[in-house]
Scaffold this motif. Structure first.
Motif, mmCIF file in Angstrom:
data_model
loop_
_atom_site.group_PDB
_atom_site.id
_atom_site.type_symbol
_atom_site.label_atom_id
_atom_site.label_comp_id
_atom_site.label_asym_id
_atom_site.label_seq_id
_atom_site.Cartn_x
_atom_site.Cartn_y
_atom_site.Cartn_z
ATOM 1 N N LEU A 1 -17.253 -40.546 -19.244
ATOM 2 C CA LEU A 1 -18.556 -39.905 -19.328
ATOM 3 C C LEU A 1 -18.671 -39.241 -20.688
ATOM 4 C CD1 LEU A 1 -19.195 -38.194 -15.850
ATOM 5 C CD2 LEU A 1 -19.959 -40.424 -16.665
ATOM 6 N N LEU A 2 -19.788 -39.467 -21.344
ATOM 7 C CA LEU A 2 -20.023 -38.892 -22.665
ATOM 8 C C LEU A 2 -21.194 -37.926 -22.567
ATOM 9 C CD1 LEU A 2 -20.078 -40.877 -26.003
ATOM 10 C CD2 LEU A 2 -21.661 -39.008 -25.580
ATOM 11 N N SER A 3 -20.951 -36.671 -22.922
ATOM 12 C CA SER A 3 -21.995 -35.659 -22.925
ATOM 13 C C SER A 3 -22.425 -35.384 -24.356
ATOM 14 C CB SER A 3 -21.500 -34.359 -22.281
ATOM 15 O OG SER A 3 -22.407 -33.298 -22.528
ATOM 16 N N ALA A 4 -23.734 -35.505 -24.615
ATOM 17 C CA ALA A 4 -24.298 -35.195 -25.940
ATOM 18 C C ALA A 4 -25.315 -34.083 -25.749
ATOM 19 C CB ALA A 4 -24.944 -36.434 -26.546
ATOM 20 N N ASP A 5 -25.064 -32.932 -26.375
ATOM 21 C CA ASP A 5 -25.830 -31.723 -26.083
ATOM 22 C C ASP A 5 -26.399 -31.136 -27.373
ATOM 23 O OD1 ASP A 5 -26.898 -29.564 -24.809
ATOM 24 O OD2 ASP A 5 -24.988 -28.675 -24.194
ATOM 25 N N TYR A 6 -27.716 -30.885 -27.377
ATOM 26 C CA TYR A 6 -28.318 -30.209 -28.522
ATOM 27 C C TYR A 6 -27.799 -28.770 -28.596
ATOM 28 C CZ TYR A 6 -31.813 -33.846 -29.467
ATOM 29 O OH TYR A 6 -32.448 -35.012 -29.804
ATOM 30 N N SER A 7 -27.401 -28.358 -29.770
ATOM 31 C CA SER A 7 -26.895 -27.003 -29.975
ATOM 32 C C SER A 7 -28.043 -26.064 -30.342
ATOM 33 C CB SER A 7 -25.841 -27.011 -31.084
ATOM 34 O OG SER A 7 -25.467 -25.693 -31.420
ATOM 35 N N GLN A 8 -28.297 -25.088 -29.490
ATOM 36 C CA GLN A 8 -29.281 -24.027 -29.768
ATOM 37 C C GLN A 8 -30.617 -24.596 -30.245
ATOM 38 O OE1 GLN A 8 -27.038 -21.814 -32.660
ATOM 39 N NE2 GLN A 8 -25.918 -20.648 -31.120
ATOM 40 N N ILE A 9 -31.086 -25.629 -29.556
ATOM 41 C CA ILE A 9 -32.273 -26.340 -30.037
ATOM 42 C C ILE A 9 -33.514 -25.460 -30.012
ATOM 43 C CG2 ILE A 9 -32.752 -27.367 -27.758
ATOM 44 C CD1 ILE A 9 -33.835 -29.821 -29.316
ATOM 45 N N GLU A 10 -33.631 -24.579 -29.025
ATOM 46 C CA GLU A 10 -34.847 -23.769 -28.952
ATOM 47 C C GLU A 10 -34.899 -22.750 -30.082
ATOM 48 O OE1 GLU A 10 -35.511 -22.255 -25.045
ATOM 49 O OE2 GLU A 10 -35.747 -24.238 -24.160
ATOM 50 N N LEU A 11 -33.753 -22.211 -30.466
ATOM 51 C CA LEU A 11 -33.729 -21.300 -31.613
ATOM 52 C C LEU A 11 -34.045 -22.058 -32.906
ATOM 53 C CD1 LEU A 11 -30.635 -19.038 -30.852
ATOM 54 C CD2 LEU A 11 -33.038 -18.352 -30.883
ATOM 55 N N ARG A 12 -33.597 -23.275 -32.990
ATOM 56 C CA ARG A 12 -33.892 -24.086 -34.172
ATOM 57 C C ARG A 12 -35.392 -24.405 -34.235
ATOM 58 N NH1 ARG A 12 -29.029 -26.495 -36.336
ATOM 59 N NH2 ARG A 12 -27.253 -25.802 -35.068
ATOM 60 N N GLU B 1 -24.899 -53.058 -23.483
ATOM 61 C CA GLU B 1 -24.153 -53.450 -22.290
ATOM 62 C C GLU B 1 -22.923 -52.565 -22.071
ATOM 63 O OE1 GLU B 1 -25.137 -55.739 -20.140
ATOM 64 O OE2 GLU B 1 -26.919 -56.157 -21.318
ATOM 65 N N LYS B 2 -22.570 -51.797 -23.075
ATOM 66 C CA LYS B 2 -21.343 -50.987 -23.002
ATOM 67 C C LYS B 2 -21.626 -49.495 -22.819
ATOM 68 C CE LYS B 2 -19.112 -54.231 -26.184
ATOM 69 N NZ LYS B 2 -18.477 -54.383 -27.524
ATOM 70 N N VAL B 3 -22.851 -49.092 -23.126
ATOM 71 C CA VAL B 3 -23.235 -47.674 -23.044
ATOM 72 C C VAL B 3 -24.470 -47.555 -22.161
ATOM 73 C CG1 VAL B 3 -23.892 -45.620 -24.336
ATOM 74 C CG2 VAL B 3 -22.334 -47.296 -25.363
ATOM 75 N N ARG B 4 -24.383 -46.735 -21.121
ATOM 76 C CA ARG B 4 -25.528 -46.595 -20.218
ATOM 77 C C ARG B 4 -25.900 -45.115 -20.085
ATOM 78 N NH1 ARG B 4 -24.999 -49.488 -14.713
ATOM 79 N NH2 ARG B 4 -23.344 -47.967 -14.411
ATOM 80 N N MET B 5 -27.122 -44.792 -20.381
ATOM 81 C CA MET B 5 -27.612 -43.414 -20.256
ATOM 82 C C MET B 5 -27.865 -43.138 -18.779
ATOM 83 S SD MET B 5 -30.520 -41.628 -22.627
ATOM 84 C CE MET B 5 -31.755 -42.893 -22.272
ATOM 85 N N LEU B 6 -27.215 -42.089 -18.236
ATOM 86 C CA LEU B 6 -27.281 -41.820 -16.801
ATOM 87 C C LEU B 6 -28.124 -40.609 -16.430
ATOM 88 C CD1 LEU B 6 -23.528 -42.310 -15.752
ATOM 89 C CD2 LEU B 6 -25.312 -44.045 -16.047
ATOM 90 N N LEU B 7 -27.941 -39.500 -17.147
ATOM 91 C CA LEU B 7 -28.566 -38.240 -16.741
ATOM 92 C C LEU B 7 -29.159 -37.515 -17.937
ATOM 93 C CD1 LEU B 7 -25.834 -36.699 -14.361
ATOM 94 C CD2 LEU B 7 -27.848 -38.020 -13.680
ATOM 95 N N GLN B 8 -30.188 -36.725 -17.658
ATOM 96 C CA GLN B 8 -30.718 -35.770 -18.626
ATOM 97 C C GLN B 8 -30.730 -34.416 -17.940
ATOM 98 O OE1 GLN B 8 -33.501 -33.678 -18.637
ATOM 99 N NE2 GLN B 8 -34.518 -33.819 -20.601
ATOM 100 N N VAL B 9 -30.065 -33.448 -18.542
ATOM 101 C CA VAL B 9 -30.014 -32.095 -17.991
ATOM 102 C C VAL B 9 -30.448 -31.140 -19.096
ATOM 103 C CG1 VAL B 9 -28.600 -30.336 -16.862
ATOM 104 C CG2 VAL B 9 -28.150 -32.761 -16.434
ATOM 105 N N HIS B 10 -31.752 -30.867 -19.126
ATOM 106 C CA HIS B 10 -32.351 -29.985 -20.124
ATOM 107 C C HIS B 10 -32.090 -30.492 -21.554
ATOM 108 C CE1 HIS B 10 -33.433 -27.669 -16.735
ATOM 109 N NE2 HIS B 10 -32.237 -27.191 -16.502
ATOM 110 N N ASP B 11 -31.120 -29.920 -22.266
ATOM 111 C CA ASP B 11 -30.878 -30.313 -23.657
ATOM 112 C C ASP B 11 -29.695 -31.269 -23.780
ATOM 113 O OD1 ASP B 11 -32.887 -28.487 -24.258
ATOM 114 O OD2 ASP B 11 -31.452 -26.848 -24.518
ATOM 115 N N GLU B 12 -29.250 -31.829 -22.671
ATOM 116 C CA GLU B 12 -28.025 -32.635 -22.645
ATOM 117 C C GLU B 12 -28.312 -34.017 -22.068
ATOM 118 O OE1 GLU B 12 -23.571 -32.296 -20.542
ATOM 119 O OE2 GLU B 12 -25.215 -30.965 -19.949
ATOM 120 N N LEU B 13 -27.710 -35.038 -22.672
ATOM 121 C CA LEU B 13 -27.747 -36.403 -22.136
ATOM 122 C C LEU B 13 -26.334 -36.818 -21.765
ATOM 123 C CD1 LEU B 13 -30.168 -38.192 -24.655
ATOM 124 C CD2 LEU B 13 -30.695 -37.342 -22.364
ATOM 125 N N ILE B 14 -26.199 -37.466 -20.614
ATOM 126 C CA ILE B 14 -24.890 -37.915 -20.140
ATOM 127 C C ILE B 14 -24.897 -39.435 -20.071
ATOM 128 C CG2 ILE B 14 -23.222 -37.904 -18.249
ATOM 129 C CD1 ILE B 14 -25.605 -35.030 -18.509
#
Length: 953
Positions: free
Chosen positions: A720-731, A893-906
């Motif tokens: 599982l790969l989590s990609a999360d925006y850092s402090q996006i609302e402050l930015r 075919e190798k990477v599948r986007m599964l979830l969005q949790v606010h500022d994070e994609l899994i």
């Protein structure tokens, strides 16, 4: 599309490449066919008003691509294409016609092919035979028999493509058929062909393409020239085609930054010559003279009569007025029970170019619902906003017999077989040239996807309403129908019952089901007619097209993929939470001095405020003490142990009931994965919400929440790969409020909370205590949400006066933030809404309320909405851009986007693809605002892969 065609055409590495290339246009609606038959194309729908100026632009675009732009007065584009095709063929050349239009299929030979660019498919002689049942040379005769409602070619009534193909197979050609019509055995068919023989001959003259058009440019003049990079880039920059500009610059080895945007004149009114408006007619339009042959003018004229002027706003108002008065003709709803009738409806949908579509199922879970039937609605006449006629039908597939305790009595009679109906429906739903209109399309999209059908080219009336009136109105179909159509739809309970007597839709009587389902499609199509023009009138088309419509398929695919959970981990956690909750219960009973039902608000209120006499007690309208979370938090903040224990107990029991106990019940019986459902239109700001189960509210800041996340796991061979925006609302705040200190800190990669603490409290960043940083962090995030001194005091457990001093000092150090807040409130009071950086609107109609509390709440929400909404829009853009980016890199075919949790994609990623996937995902997310918005501060994304969600976060 044109750039791709030309790129392929100039790619010498692929083998045979074209030597000649041209783009052909219709000159006007006045052609020799109008002289033969005045009613030819007389029922053509008017193009949208905002499309008309683009006729000139598309010609300019063609020339910018260094291509011949060809049109001939008195002839249609198809005739010019036919003439060039036959000339080229005569020289021994192979010809490709870039089109899938059936009118051009008569030209197909072993040396002349067609190419459907939308489906990337070549159309040759066998393809024509397979589709129409006749060879290309007989297509003229077939079309003469069938006619064409789009071009108003009459044909012979009652003769469809299959019948026409059979007749031509038997008799050879049209003239032979007409001369020997008396030999036809079927009485009705024989009489019809005899009666309308001359009409068929006329139709043949209309559909046969001319191959002798006088050409201004000879074939030799169509040689494919090299691309003029600077010329094309100048045009593309003028049109704001950012991505395409970069691609062209790379391919042509040009520096786009050094090339100025071209001076492109947009032609309005009389200067805009389109397929149905030639120069002479345009001149008449300028002088107010009506040209009966121009559908563009007819539509403009109709709007003008209603509103006194022809603008997007007046057109939208005319539509609202017309549909608010029109009545639904429910007597004409049709139940489709056989293939031939369904084929007729599908053919009509293709000819019209758009169709409303709705599914009926036996469940609200699209991943498990069985398809019971589907409905269609078609607009037969769209020339005038006030003259629209809609017809609707329902196709029952799996309705069952049985009532009450006898449910399950088998299929009802006289229904189409599901597979047969879906095989007919699939080409229509997957046809990118026919627009499918739905209400809450994502549900229907998923249901169809499970049946092997991927809906393409779609509009969603729910999302149109959401873009227009987020925070202002309900976007459900019933509410929209009453609001815009003055029509109250049939309630589901009126056909399926409710309570114990209620049944699922598959047990509803087919006659009742038809009335209910066909009405849904009818209402949806009418809503589309009303809402679509409003997007243009309000300047919100780009928001809908770029942030809403593309996300439907993205979210549907994510929901379909689901995510794996480890039941053993959840079972163990459930036991641990039960033990901790039991320990809290013992402590609560000891503090209260007696046992009581902790989950009962009444008993808890009596203990806290009746027996113990704690301060701050207030009774609700029912006379009970309020024991809401905020009440308990306030009491806990003032040092009372019992309320704190109650809060902790509630958190534990909620985690247990909502997640550790409930999640295993959401595992799909076939996929063995959990499939959440995302709502696109449930928040005012554009943030997505998740339900069944809600995966966006799992706490991340406490140990129990993090343990629950360990139960979300990758399948073998994946991470599982989590990609999360850092402090996006402050930015985003630093961007919109243009705060120099914040912008510089983000640009330099400085700890923003430490920097804020240093600015406010005069403390150096090095050696700063965690408590000082925590206070600055609370203020940073609190300001975004319009926190009050009271709220900040509670959060930091300090006096209200001290909290007030913090906020005052904050605004003194960052005056731009205060200015932004005041400007935003003023804008919201004036307009009733605020906007994100991408133009999304959040409405706050109560911001002028006489109730101070209500007014203050709306002001705080209005201040926050552009920040939170912009952040939500950024991740929407990232999600929309992610699939194309993965596909382009060969990772789809190798990477599948599964979830969005606010500022994070899994994502779920194959082990071998992780190193390649992480930088691609990060760059796609960090550049998501481009080219629409260039942020003043850089976006930052943290990404990590691991065996479970907690470790990856």
């Amino acid at each position: 599309m044109l750039w791709k065609l030309l790129t392929d055409a100039r790619d010498t590495s692929v083998g045979v490449t074209p030597t000649h290339f041209a783009v052909i246009f219709d000159y006007s609606s006045k052609t020799f066919r109008k002289e033969i038959y005045d009613a030819y194309k007389a029922n053509r729908s008017a193009p949208p008003e905002e499309l008309v100026p683009q006729f000139g632009l598309i010609r300019q675009a063609t020339r910018a691509f260094n291509l011949p732009c060809i049109e001939t007065e008195g002839f249609e584009a198809d005739d010019i294409i036919a003439t060039y095709a036959r000339q080229a063929e005569a020289t021994g050349a192979d010809v490709t016609i870039v089109s899938s239009d059936k009118d051009l299929m008569q030209l197909v030979t072993p040396m002349v092919h067609m190419y459907d660019s939308m489906k990337d498919k070549q159309i040759s002689v066998p393809d024509v035979v397979e589709k129409w049942g006749v060879a290309p040379e007989k297509m003229i005769d077939l079309q003469a028999l069938v006619g064409d409602s789009v071009d108003n070619v009459p044909g012979i009534p009652g003769i469809g493509p299959k019948t026409a193909a059979q007749l031509l197979e038997e008799f050879g050609d049209l003239e032979t058929l007409l001369s020997r019509a008396g030999e036809i055995k079927q009485v009705k068919r024989r009489e019809s062909i005899i009666a309308f023989a001359e009409q068929a001959r006329l139709s043949r003259r209309l559909v046969e393409l001319r191959t002798d058009v006088p050409l201004e440019l000879e074939l030799d003049a169509l040689v494919l020239e090299p691309q003029n990079g600077p010329k094309l880039i100048g045009f593309l920059k003028a049109m704001n085609f950012g991505t395409l500009t970069r691609r062209v610059a790379t391919a042509c080895d040009c520096n786009a930054d050094e090339i100025e945007a071209a001076d492109v004149e947009v032609e309005w009114g009389g200067a805009a010559r389109g397929p149905d408006l030639d120069a002479g007619e345009a001149a008449k339009a300028d002088t107010g003279e009506t040209a009966a042959a121009a559908p563009v003018e007819r539509a403009v004229s109709t709007v003008a009569k209603v509103t006194g002027e022809a603008t997007p706003v007046s057109f939208a108002e005319a539509r609202i007025a017309a549909f608010g008065q029109a009545k639904l003709d429910m007597e004409n709803y049709v139940t489709i029970r056989d293939v031939e009738v369904l084929d007729d409806w599908i053919r009509a949908a293709r000819e019209t170019g758009f169709v409303a579509f709705d599914t009926e199922t036996n469940s609200l879970d699209p991943m498990q619902a069985e398809l019971v039937g589907f409905s269609l609605a078609i607009a037969d006449n769209t020339d005038s906003p006030s003259g629209l006629e809609v017809r609707a039908a329902y196709v029952p597939l799996t309705h069952k017999t049985g009532v009450g305790d006898l449910l399950g009595g088998g299929l009802a009679e006289n229904q189409m077989a599901s597979r047969e109906a879906l095989d007919r429906l699939k080409p229509l739903l997957e046809d990118p040239t026919v627009l499918k209109v739905a209400q809450n399309l994502k549900f229907d999209y998923l249901v169809m996807k499970r049946h092997g059908i991927t809906v393409q080219a779609h509009d969603d009336t729910m999302l149109m309403s959401y873009v227009l009136e987020a925070g202002k109105a309900n976007h459900g179909m019933d509410a929209l129908s009453e609001r815009w159509l003055n029509h109250k739809p049939i309630a589901f309970k009126d056909v399926a019952g409710s309570g114990k007597s209620g049944v699922t839709f598959d047990y509803v009587d087919i006659e009742k089901a038809t009335a209910y389902a066909a009405e849904d499609a009818d209402v949806t199509l009418r809503l589309w007619m009303v809402l679509k023009p409003q997007l243009a009138a309000a300047g919100l088309t780009r928001v809908y097209e770029r942030l809403e419509r593309p996300l439907v398929s993205v979210l549907a695919d994510m929901e379909e993929r689901g995510i794996t959970i480890d039941r053993q981990i959840l079972s163990r956690l459930s036991g641990e939470l039960a033990q901790k909750a039991a320990a809290f219960e013992d402590e609560i009973y000891a503090l209260a001095g007696e046992k009581f039902t902790i989950g009962s608000p009444k008993q808890l209120g009596d203990i806290l405020f009746g027996k113990m006499g704690l301060p701050g007690g207030a009774k609700t309208k029912t006379g009970q003490w309020s024991t809401s979370a905020s009440v308990l938090e306030d009491l806990a903040a003032t040092g009372h142990d019992l309320p704190r224990k109650i809060v902790d107990w509630r958190q534990l029991t909620k985690l247990k009931s909502t997640y550790t106990d409930a999640l295993p019940g959401y595992v799909h019986p076939q996929t063995k994965r959990v499939h959440t459902s995302y709502s696109l239109a449930s928040t005012t700001t554009g943030r997505l919400s998740s339900s069944e189960p809600n995966l966006q509210n799992i706490p991340v800041r406490n140990a129990e929440g993090r343990k629950i996340r360990t139960a979300f796991i990758a399948t073998p061979g994946h991470k599982l790969l989590s990609a999360d925006y850092s402090q996006i609302e402050l930015r985003v705040l630093a961007h919109v409020a243009d705060i120099p200190q914040l912008r510089q800190a983000f640009a330099d990669g400085i700890d923003i909370h430490a920097m804020t603490a240093s600015e406010m409290f005069g403390v150096p960043v090095e050696g700063m205590s965690s408590e000082v940083r925590r206070r600055a962090k609370a203020i940073n995030f609190g300001i975004i949400y319009g926190i009050s001194a009271f709220g900040l005091a509670n959060q930091l457990s300090i006096d209200r006066s001290e909290a007030g001093d913090y906020i005052k000092r904050y605004f003194e150090r960052f005056p731009g933030i205060k200015d932004y807040m005041e400007q935003t409130k003023a804008f919201a009071r004036e307009h009733g809404y605020v906007e994100t950086i991408f133009g999304r609107r959040s409405h706050y109609p109560d911001i002028k309320s006489s109730n101070p509390s209500m007014r203050a709440f709306n002001e705080r929400a209005a201040i926050n909405a552009p920040i939170q909404g912009s952040a939500a829009d950024v991740i929407r853009r990232a999600m929309i851009g992610m699939e194309p980016a993965l596909k382009e890199a060969g990772l789809d075919e190798k990477v599948r986007m599964l979830l969005q949790v606010h500022d994070e994609l899994i994502f779920e990623v194959e082990d071998a693809a992780i190193e390649e996937a992480i930088p691609l995902i990060v760059s796609t997310m960090e550049e998501a605002t481009m080219p629409a918005v260039s942020m003043r501060v850089p976006l930052k994304v943290d990404a990590r892969a691991a065996a479970n969600w907690d470790e990856a976060h």
